[in-house]
Scaffold this active site. Structure first.
Site, PDB file in Angstrom:
ATOM      1  N   CYS A  85     100.847 -48.676  49.509  1.00 16.44           N
ATOM      2  CA  CYS A  85      99.942 -49.800  49.282  1.00 16.44           C
ATOM      3  C   CYS A  85      98.473 -49.413  49.320  1.00 16.44           C
ATOM      4  CB  CYS A  85     100.209 -50.896  50.317  1.00 16.44           C
ATOM      5  SG  CYS A  85     101.929 -51.466  50.293  1.00 16.44           S
ATOM      6  N   HIS A 139      92.575 -55.180  54.322  1.00 14.44           N
ATOM      7  CA  HIS A 139      93.887 -54.998  53.699  1.00 14.44           C
ATOM      8  C   HIS A 139      94.660 -56.313  53.781  1.00 14.44           C
ATOM      9  CE1 HIS A 139      97.429 -52.886  52.321  1.00 14.44           C
ATOM     10  NE2 HIS A 139      98.120 -53.316  53.371  1.00 14.44           N
ATOM     11  N   GLU A 186      95.319 -54.470  62.148  1.00 14.30           N
ATOM     12  CA  GLU A 186      94.050 -54.295  61.450  1.00 14.30           C
ATOM     13  C   GLU A 186      92.915 -55.005  62.181  1.00 14.30           C
ATOM     14  OE1 GLU A 186      92.051 -54.497  56.984  1.00 14.30           O
ATOM     15  OE2 GLU A 186      93.976 -55.510  57.332  1.00 14.30           O
ATOM     16  N   LYS A 226      94.662 -60.954  49.275  1.00 13.60           N
ATOM     17  CA  LYS A 226      96.098 -61.140  49.039  1.00 13.60           C
ATOM     18  C   LYS A 226      96.538 -62.593  49.232  1.00 13.60           C
ATOM     19  CE  LYS A 226      97.404 -56.360  50.117  1.00 13.60           C
ATOM     20  NZ  LYS A 226      96.059 -55.816  50.444  1.00 13.60           N
ATOM     21  N   PHE A 246     102.631 -47.633  53.640  1.00 11.22           N
ATOM     22  CA  PHE A 246     103.770 -47.003  54.290  1.00 11.22           C
ATOM     23  C   PHE A 246     103.523 -45.491  54.370  1.00 11.22           C
ATOM     24  CE2 PHE A 246     106.974 -50.442  52.719  1.00 11.22           C
ATOM     25  CZ  PHE A 246     106.552 -51.282  53.724  1.00 11.22           C
TER      26      PHE A 246
END
Length: 405
Positions: free
Chosen positions: A159, A300, A311, A329, A393
């Protein structure tokens, strides 16, 4: 500290639509693009954030031999070149590189080909199965389409791939291997039932099937996972001297890049945030900035419980007083390999507009998160430097610092 590189063009295909104007309008309205997805009918999670109205006919010369992520990459690259006013006679083809981020091999056609294999129909398997799906073809097809012959590669850091690609492109320019690099990310995870199912089995997707529009909720107390997205974002990055020589309009400067590995766990980030902290520190050092020089953070913000906590805790440790935070997102879903590049483009637009878009669906603060989350409406704010974070990941981290032109 190394010389910043100029962002002179951007091309985007996102679930908000075609072009950066469509994305910016969607983000500023705090609107989610999640909707039921016919391609995922029957899956445990049957909704996603899809690029609307994308027609492979726009790349009909390659549509027959390529998968969706490649087609979107080529269209975004064309848009970026046009936005940068880079005509074929304006550059040395051998000095133009391409670096794209792709998080996973595309598998949208593999179920049909696998069925042929299981049936013993070996000669019926398409010879295009491999070249249409392997990640490197996103960069390869851009080069074929535009006729550029410099360094050409794809990076895959899950990602974080799109952000890593921009950082690697910056390094190529600093090493004088290129004058111009087209860099970004492309991915269509929702085009493959297997990819979508794998994310579902990992319990990282939101299951709000009854109300997809409220599914992706970065940093919100009621978050339960992300929504699969898709898209492509390509930036034209140029050496400062090259941009000046052709009197190019500079949207922003990519001033710093940092990368690191957690070396902690295959899918779970280091809870102490050591890797993310190292990447952020490296990006700021390369940009020649202190922590208190950062005016805004594009997080993120994956909308999963643990990762958002991780985070937020990392940012609270790194910054004495973290600046305002947004997370795209919530509006656009998670574009996997494309996400970091799309969010980098939003960072550039924030610098240009001096406006921070809100986090979609953020309505109930998590008492465990002590961040200044921009919510509800866009926030006017003086922004000279933006930090854009991407984590993947494998514990792979990428941090980018953009500064105002």
């Amino acid at each position: 500290m190394s010389e910043p590189v100029a962002v002179t063009g951007m091309g985007l295909l996102t679930p908000a639509g075609t072009g950066y104007e469509a994305m910016w309008d969607c983000l500023c309205r705090g609107r989610s693009t999640a909707a039921p997805d016919p391609a995922l009918k029957g899956m445990p999670v049957d909704f996603s954030c899809q690029v609307p109205g994308f027609d492979a006919a726009s790349v009909k010369t390659i549509a027959w031999r390529t998968n969706r992520f490649i087609q979107m990459a080529v269209v975004a690259a064309r848009m970026a070149m046009a936005d940068a006013a880079l005509a074929p006679n304006c550059f040395d083809q051998q000095r133009v590189g391409v670096v794209m981020g792709v998080g996973a091999a595309s598998m949208e056609h593999w179920p049909g080909e696998t069925e042929k294999l299981l049936q013993g129909r070996l000669r019926a398997i398409s010879p295009l199965s491999l070249p249409r799906s392997i990640p490197n073809m996103a960069a390869g097809e851009i080069a074929l389409d535009l006729g550029v012959t410099g360094p050409n590669l794809v990076v895959s850091t899950a990602c974080a791939s799109g952000a890593t690609a921009l950082g690697v492109a910056k390094d190529l320019l600093a090493a004088d291997r290129c004058d111009v690099v087209l860099a970004g990310g492309a991915e269509s995870p929702r085009a493959s039932e297997m990819v979508a199912l794998c994310f579902s089995r990992m319990s990282v997707l939101s299951r709000r099937c009854e109300d997809p529009l409220r599914a992706s909720r970065p940093f919100d107390a009621d978050r339960d996972g992300f929504v699969l997205g898709e898209g492509a974002a390509v930036m034209v990055l140029e050496k400062a001297a090259h941009a000046r020589a052709r009197t190019a309009a500079v949207r922003a400067w990519l001033s710093g890049y940092g990368a690191s590995a957690d070396a902690h766990h295959p899918t779970t980030p280091d809870p102490q945030g050591k890797g993310a902290t190292a990447a952020i520190g490296a990006a700021l050092t390369e940009a020649g900035l202190r922590h208190d020089d950062v005016d805004h953070i594009n997080a993120h913000g994956s909308s999963t419980d643990f990762n958002d906590l991780y985070e937020a805790a990392t940012l609270s440790r790194v910054f004495e007083h973290p600046p305002p935070v947004t997370a795209n997102k919530g509006s656009l879903g998670h574009g996997i390999g494309a996400a970091g590049a799309i969010e980098a483009a939003c960072s550039v637009l924030t610098l240009q507009h001096q406006l921070i878009p809100p986090v979609a669906n953020f309505s109930r603060p998590d008492p465990r998160i002590d961040l200044d989350i921009v919510a509800g409406v866009p926030r006017p704010h003086q922004v000279e430097a933006v930090l854009s974070n991407s984590f993947g990941f494998g514990g792979q981290n990428a941090a980018l610092v953009f500064t105002r032109a």
